[in-house]
Write an enzyme that holds these catalytic residues in place. Structure first.
Site, PDB file in Angstrom:
ATOM      1  N   GLN A 101       0.839  -1.200   0.000  1.00 21.83           N
ATOM      2  CA  GLN A 101       0.000   0.000   0.000  1.00 21.83           C
ATOM      3  C   GLN A 101       0.876   1.254   0.000  1.00 21.83           C
ATOM      4  O   GLN A 101       1.706   1.449   0.895  1.00 21.83           O
ATOM      5  CB  GLN A 101      -0.932   0.015   1.211  1.00 21.83           C
ATOM      6  CG  GLN A 101      -2.016   1.086   1.046  1.00 21.83           C
ATOM      7  CD  GLN A 101      -2.933   1.235   2.238  1.00 21.83           C
ATOM      8  OE1 GLN A 101      -2.474   1.285   3.368  1.00 21.83           O
ATOM      9  NE2 GLN A 101      -4.227   1.338   1.984  1.00 21.83           N
ATOM     10  N   TYR A 181      -6.486  10.465   4.210  1.00 22.89           N
ATOM     11  CA  TYR A 181      -5.106  10.835   3.902  1.00 22.89           C
ATOM     12  C   TYR A 181      -5.046  11.685   2.623  1.00 22.89           C
ATOM     13  O   TYR A 181      -6.077  12.099   2.111  1.00 22.89           O
ATOM     14  CB  TYR A 181      -4.221   9.585   3.866  1.00 22.89           C
ATOM     15  CG  TYR A 181      -4.150   8.942   5.241  1.00 22.89           C
ATOM     16  CD1 TYR A 181      -3.556   9.635   6.306  1.00 22.89           C
ATOM     17  CD2 TYR A 181      -4.725   7.704   5.516  1.00 22.89           C
ATOM     18  CE1 TYR A 181      -3.518   9.088   7.592  1.00 22.89           C
ATOM     19  CE2 TYR A 181      -4.676   7.154   6.797  1.00 22.89           C
ATOM     20  CZ  TYR A 181      -4.082   7.849   7.825  1.00 22.89           C
ATOM     21  OH  TYR A 181      -4.053   7.319   9.090  1.00 22.89           O
ATOM     22  N   ARG A 228      -7.720   2.053  -3.035  1.00 24.38           N
ATOM     23  CA  ARG A 228      -8.664   1.928  -1.926  1.00 24.38           C
ATOM     24  C   ARG A 228      -9.424   3.234  -1.693  1.00 24.38           C
ATOM     25  O   ARG A 228      -8.833   4.309  -1.694  1.00 24.38           O
ATOM     26  CB  ARG A 228      -7.876   1.581  -0.652  1.00 24.38           C
ATOM     27  CG  ARG A 228      -8.775   1.244   0.519  1.00 24.38           C
ATOM     28  CD  ARG A 228      -7.992   0.728   1.707  1.00 24.38           C
ATOM     29  NE  ARG A 228      -8.769  -0.311   2.360  1.00 24.38           N
ATOM     30  CZ  ARG A 228      -8.719  -0.580   3.663  1.00 24.38           C
ATOM     31  NH1 ARG A 228      -7.903   0.079   4.449  1.00 24.38           N
ATOM     32  NH2 ARG A 228      -9.491  -1.516   4.176  1.00 24.38           N
ATOM     33  N   GLY A 321      -9.258  -7.017   8.431  1.00 23.68           N
ATOM     34  CA  GLY A 321      -8.196  -6.301   9.122  1.00 23.68           C
ATOM     35  C   GLY A 321      -7.894  -6.922  10.463  1.00 23.68           C
ATOM     36  O   GLY A 321      -7.095  -7.857  10.575  1.00 23.68           O
TER      37      GLY A 321
HETATM   38  C1  LIG Z   1      -4.025  -1.546  13.553  1.00 20.91           C
HETATM   39  C2  LIG Z   1      -4.690  -1.026  12.301  1.00 20.91           C
HETATM   40  C3  LIG Z   1      -3.929  -0.371  11.345  1.00 20.91           C
HETATM   41  C4  LIG Z   1      -4.510   0.073  10.148  1.00 20.91           C
HETATM   42  N1  LIG Z   1      -3.719   0.636   9.180  1.00 20.91           N
HETATM   43  C5  LIG Z   1      -4.234   0.900   7.952  1.00 20.91           C
HETATM   44  C6  LIG Z   1      -3.392   1.287   6.876  1.00 20.91           C
HETATM   45  O1  LIG Z   1      -2.158   1.385   6.986  1.00 20.91           O
HETATM   46  N2  LIG Z   1      -3.985   1.539   5.674  1.00 20.91           N
HETATM   47  C7  LIG Z   1      -5.339   1.430   5.487  1.00 20.91           C
HETATM   48  O2  LIG Z   1      -5.824   1.672   4.392  1.00 20.91           O
HETATM   49  N3  LIG Z   1      -6.144   1.047   6.496  1.00 20.91           N
HETATM   50  C8  LIG Z   1      -5.624   0.748   7.701  1.00 20.91           C
HETATM   51  N4  LIG Z   1      -6.443   0.282   8.703  1.00 20.91           N
HETATM   52  C9  LIG Z   1      -7.858  -0.005   8.409  1.00 20.91           C
HETATM   53  C10 LIG Z   1      -8.042  -1.481   8.045  1.00 20.91           C
HETATM   54  O3  LIG Z   1      -7.430  -1.771   6.793  1.00 20.91           O
HETATM   55  C11 LIG Z   1      -9.541  -1.824   7.940  1.00 20.91           C
HETATM   56  O4  LIG Z   1     -10.114  -0.989   6.972  1.00 20.91           O
HETATM   57  C12 LIG Z   1     -10.273  -1.648   9.247  1.00 20.91           C
HETATM   58  O5  LIG Z   1      -9.565  -2.264  10.321  1.00 20.91           O
HETATM   59  C13 LIG Z   1     -11.689  -2.248   9.181  1.00 20.91           C
HETATM   60  O6  LIG Z   1     -11.626  -3.623   8.834  1.00 20.91           O
HETATM   61  P1  LIG Z   1     -11.800  -4.779   9.957  1.00 20.91           P
HETATM   62  O7  LIG Z   1     -13.141  -4.533  10.625  1.00 20.91           O
HETATM   63  O8  LIG Z   1     -11.752  -6.064   9.213  1.00 20.91           O
HETATM   64  O9  LIG Z   1     -10.677  -4.619  10.951  1.00 20.91           O
HETATM   65  C14 LIG Z   1      -5.890  -0.126   9.924  1.00 20.91           C
HETATM   66  C15 LIG Z   1      -6.658  -0.749  10.917  1.00 20.91           C
HETATM   67  C16 LIG Z   1      -6.075  -1.210  12.078  1.00 20.91           C
HETATM   68  C17 LIG Z   1      -6.920  -1.933  13.107  1.00 20.91           C
END
Ligand SMILES: Cc1cc2nc3c(=O)[nH]c(=O)nc-3n(C[C@H](O)[C@H](O)[C@H](O)COP(=O)(O)O)c2cc1C
Length: 367
Positions: A101, A181, A228, A321
């Protein structure tokens, strides 16, 4: 072939994914070395998760200027490329596929990262959010409005990062145009009040994204580029919905059909937006009929809901995630109907192995 939908193979451009379970991009702040280069620990972390159909790495800054958090890895220096090579090798050795990413945080950064200089953003508007600096969480500041030269440099930085990613052995790149962002800041009228070619109309606010895709295409195949979007993000990372937010994403997603991309990765709303004006509460329902390519959906999915979305044709694959933080063998657990392990939020952004590479597989748990 009586496999659950999540475990069925998927063709992504010219790549064959062994299943439709995607590891969502997640910042983990483990690149705690002066170069912000991935280490053996990163290689181990991603290797453990290589049974995913596709891994999307944590956001990785495309330049020094693009950084916004401590100990996040970059993809602009030689040492970083060397570090990432270990990661891609480890994942490929296990038969996995991995995209990186590409990230620029824009106004979510802080002068502490830039020797006192202001972070760059489309307009000089403070997101009133928090920045995770070397000295802990700090209030964001009013950023510098990017000049046309700054914008051109940023497009070049994305291009260079994609070139580096290819050299590091990645199967492709995901442009981070989501979650408040830099690119999302360009899309939104509340963060972009420019009056030049990059502001004003919907087309102008979306322009930088298409210029970045066009630039990256010069370095890697178009069908290895994904991106994304989080159209209904509100009240997080300084983003505010307005009456043009959804029409802007309508325009972007329709226009993406002109490209032969690897995929479009969409997030359903992160939080409860039922009371928020101008929001689209059902992202996949709205955009599945619009986007003709491969669609990955994300946010708060469990196994059952993921299978349902694919079965009903609302998405081609599902990105998980937080479940991937604590379940390196998420695919095997889905296969076996095994219980999922809980994640520990306290170690999301800390350094070292704890809460990173020490989550057992369910087979290991049994012993
Ligand atoms: C610890 C953490 C770090 C994350 N870092 C990013 C990131 O670097 N880039 C991004 O697009 N989303 C990031 N997210 C968002 C996740 O990609 C995802 O969209 C979000 O956790 C919801 O999905 P989930 O319910 O399956 O966790 C992050 C989420 C978490 C929990």
């Amino acid at each position: 072939m009586n496999k659950q939908p999540l475990l069925q193979a998927l063709t992504l451009g010219d790549l064959e994914l062994k299943n439709r379970v995607v590891m969502a991009p997640m910042t983990r702040n483990r690149a705690d070395n002066p170069e912000n280069a991935p280490t053996d620990l990163h290689a181990e972390y991603y290797r453990q998760r290589a049974s995913a159909g596709l891994i999307i790495t944590e956001g990785s800054q495309i330049s020094k200027r693009a950084v916004g958090y401590i100990f996040t890895p970059g993809i602009y220096s030689e040492a970083q490329v060397e570090g990432w090579k270990k990661v891609t090798q480890a994942v490929h050795d296990e038969g996995g596929k991995i995209f990186i990413q590409l990230w620029h945080v824009g106004r979510i950064s802080h002068p502490d990262f830039h020797g006192g200089d202001l972070p760059h953003a489309p307009s000089a508007i403070n997101p009133n959010a928090k920045s995770y600096t070397p000295k802990g969480f700090k209030e964001t500041v009013t950023p510098k409005e990017m000049t046309l030269e700054d914008i051109q440099q940023t497009i070049l930085d994305f291009r260079n990062a994609a070139k580096n990613a290819w050299a590091a052995g990645f199967d492709g790149v995901e442009i981070h145009s989501s979650n408040g962002y830099l690119l999302h800041q360009f899309f939104s009228r509340t963060s972009n009040v420019r009056t030049d070619a990059y502001g004003g109309s919907i087309e102008n606010r979306a322009k930088i994204l298409f210029e970045i895709i066009d630039a990256i295409k010069q370095e890697i195949p178009e069908n290895r580029i994904g991106l994304r979007l989080n159209p209904s993000l509100h009240g997080i990372f300084g983003m505010t919905m307005d009456e043009e937010s959804i029409p802007t994403f309508d325009y972007i997603i329709e226009k993406l059909n002109e490209y032969d991309l690897a995929y479009l990765h969409l997030s359903e709303p992160f939080n409860d937006v039922s009371e928020v004006p101008f929001v689209e509460p059902e992202i996949a329902k709205r955009y599945r009929p619009v986007y003709k390519g491969t669609l990955i959906i994300n946010a708060n999915f469990d196994q059952e809901e993921g299978n349902r979305y694919i079965l009903e044709g609302l998405a081609d694959a599902v990105a998980y995630g937080k479940p991937y933080i604590s379940n390196p063998d998420l695919v095997e657990r889905f296969e076996a109907g095994a219980e999922l392990a809980e994640w520990d939020q306290d170690t999301f952004y800390t350094q070292g192995e704890k809460g990173y590479t020490d989550y057992p597989t369910y087979q290991e748990e049994k012993v």
